[in-house]
Design an enzyme around this catalytic site. Sequence first.
Site, PDB file in Angstrom:
ATOM      1  N   ARG A 158     -31.298  20.303 -17.554  1.00 41.37           N
ATOM      2  CA  ARG A 158     -31.781  19.265 -16.652  1.00 41.37           C
ATOM      3  C   ARG A 158     -32.771  18.384 -17.404  1.00 41.37           C
ATOM      4  NH1 ARG A 158     -27.997  20.166 -13.936  1.00 41.37           N
ATOM      5  NH2 ARG A 158     -27.920  20.791 -11.748  1.00 41.37           N
ATOM      6  N   GLU A 161     -31.534  10.452 -13.317  1.00 36.20           N
ATOM      7  CA  GLU A 161     -30.151   9.984 -13.523  1.00 36.20           C
ATOM      8  C   GLU A 161     -29.710   9.117 -12.343  1.00 36.20           C
ATOM      9  OE1 GLU A 161     -27.667  13.435 -14.100  1.00 36.20           O
ATOM     10  OE2 GLU A 161     -28.937  14.187 -15.697  1.00 36.20           O
ATOM     11  N   HIS A 209     -23.932  13.103 -18.269  1.00 38.59           N
ATOM     12  CA  HIS A 209     -23.848  14.345 -17.478  1.00 38.59           C
ATOM     13  C   HIS A 209     -22.382  14.794 -17.302  1.00 38.59           C
ATOM     14  CE1 HIS A 209     -26.175  16.880 -14.311  1.00 38.59           C
ATOM     15  NE2 HIS A 209     -25.159  17.558 -14.801  1.00 38.59           N
ATOM     16  N   GLY A 253     -21.305  17.801 -18.562  1.00 37.30           N
ATOM     17  CA  GLY A 253     -21.247  19.246 -18.846  1.00 37.30           C
ATOM     18  C   GLY A 253     -20.081  19.958 -18.186  1.00 37.30           C
TER      19      GLY A 253
HETATM   20  C1  8YV Z   1     -22.396  19.014 -12.451  1.00 37.99           C
HETATM   21  C2  8YV Z   1     -24.425  20.536 -13.014  1.00 37.99           C
HETATM   22  O1  8YV Z   1     -22.131  17.853 -13.124  1.00 37.99           O
HETATM   23  O2  8YV Z   1     -23.547  22.302 -11.717  1.00 37.99           O
HETATM   24  C3  8YV Z   1     -24.538  21.757 -12.155  1.00 37.99           C
HETATM   25  O3  8YV Z   1     -25.668  22.193 -11.918  1.00 37.99           O
HETATM   26  O4  8YV Z   1     -25.374  20.051 -13.477  1.00 37.99           O
HETATM   27  C4  8YV Z   1     -23.145  19.913 -13.374  1.00 37.99           C
HETATM   28  O5  8YV Z   1     -22.276  20.861 -13.819  1.00 37.99           O
HETATM   29  C5  8YV Z   1     -22.909  18.619 -11.160  1.00 37.99           C
HETATM   30  O6  8YV Z   1     -23.917  19.365 -10.695  1.00 37.99           O
HETATM   31  C6  8YV Z   1     -21.754  18.563 -10.185  1.00 37.99           C
HETATM   32  O7  8YV Z   1     -22.142  18.533  -8.894  1.00 37.99           O
END
Ligand code: 8YV
Length: 321
Positions: free
Chosen positions: A240, A269, A287, A289
Amino acid sequence: MAAKPTVLVTRKLPPAVEVRLARDYEARLNEADRPYDRDEILAGAEGADALLVTPTERIDAELSKRLPRSVRIIASFSVGHEHIDVAAATARGITVTNTPEVLTDATADVAMLLLLGTARRASEGEAVMRQNAWARWSTVYMLGTQVTGKRLGIVGFGRIGRALAKRARGFDMEIHYHDIQRAPAEIEEGARFHADVETMLPISDFLSLNCPATAETRDLINERTIALLPDGAIVVNTSRGDVIDDEALIAALRSGKLGGAGLDVYQNEPNVNPAYRTLRNTFLLPHLGSASHETRDAMGFRALDNLDAFFGGQRPRDALA
Ligand code: 8YV
């Protein structure tokens, strides 16, 4: 047949997830996918049994208190849950769930991508190619840092930190980690534990942030901790943005104290500190991930599994608190 529970779904979800949602629930979908403000969440939640949210919605204590009594569960489409005040929701008798495990590999892949991309100057190389600005090849052109044999410090040795360690071992990196507690030897697989992050920083040629955002980890990477890193170290963040003090990181990237930063997550963000874009030694992703088809479907299905369990009278497997 009992009526289907009503779910306010605050953001658009992958098509296969919305199909299952529509089959099993009275789904109030957000077709336009414009993030809802607080009043829109409250209005949409009127008479709903559940909310299916993402980190773009902040369900803090004040909002929790104002939610209609009909809402009994908040399922988050995410593993991180700092956007929800879980204690406040729980106090209102609302169950909160997240989606752990299913995004571990996708996120660790992106951490490795950031590590390699930053070390080998992939952003700069790509920009040169896209701008048709590649004049000539030379033996000293755009030299980067090799990851092979280097020391990687991982802050947060949970599922994603461990999955990154597994990938980094494939690159012959030496793994160190800091966490609240030491992992069992079979999970460490030779990774060296540091009870204090301060002892790990000076040996971290590469530092990866894989811890949740909490009051304790806020601004963990700051002027003081950056000074402890080796000169030229590379920092990557897939956790984060709040874990990093932006001004301190930007100053260290400018001064050359740090060799580079690979970032997938940011404070505030999508309004990222503009300085990151102007720096040559950053490798930036928006973002991404967990952004693979497979993982986003799995996250949606996991959130629905939690709702199914709850409305089936069971405790959802990912119930928090
Ligand atoms: C997602 C994330 O992009 O799951 C999480 O906490 O940060 C990411 O994998 C996002 O949250 C999808 O809602």
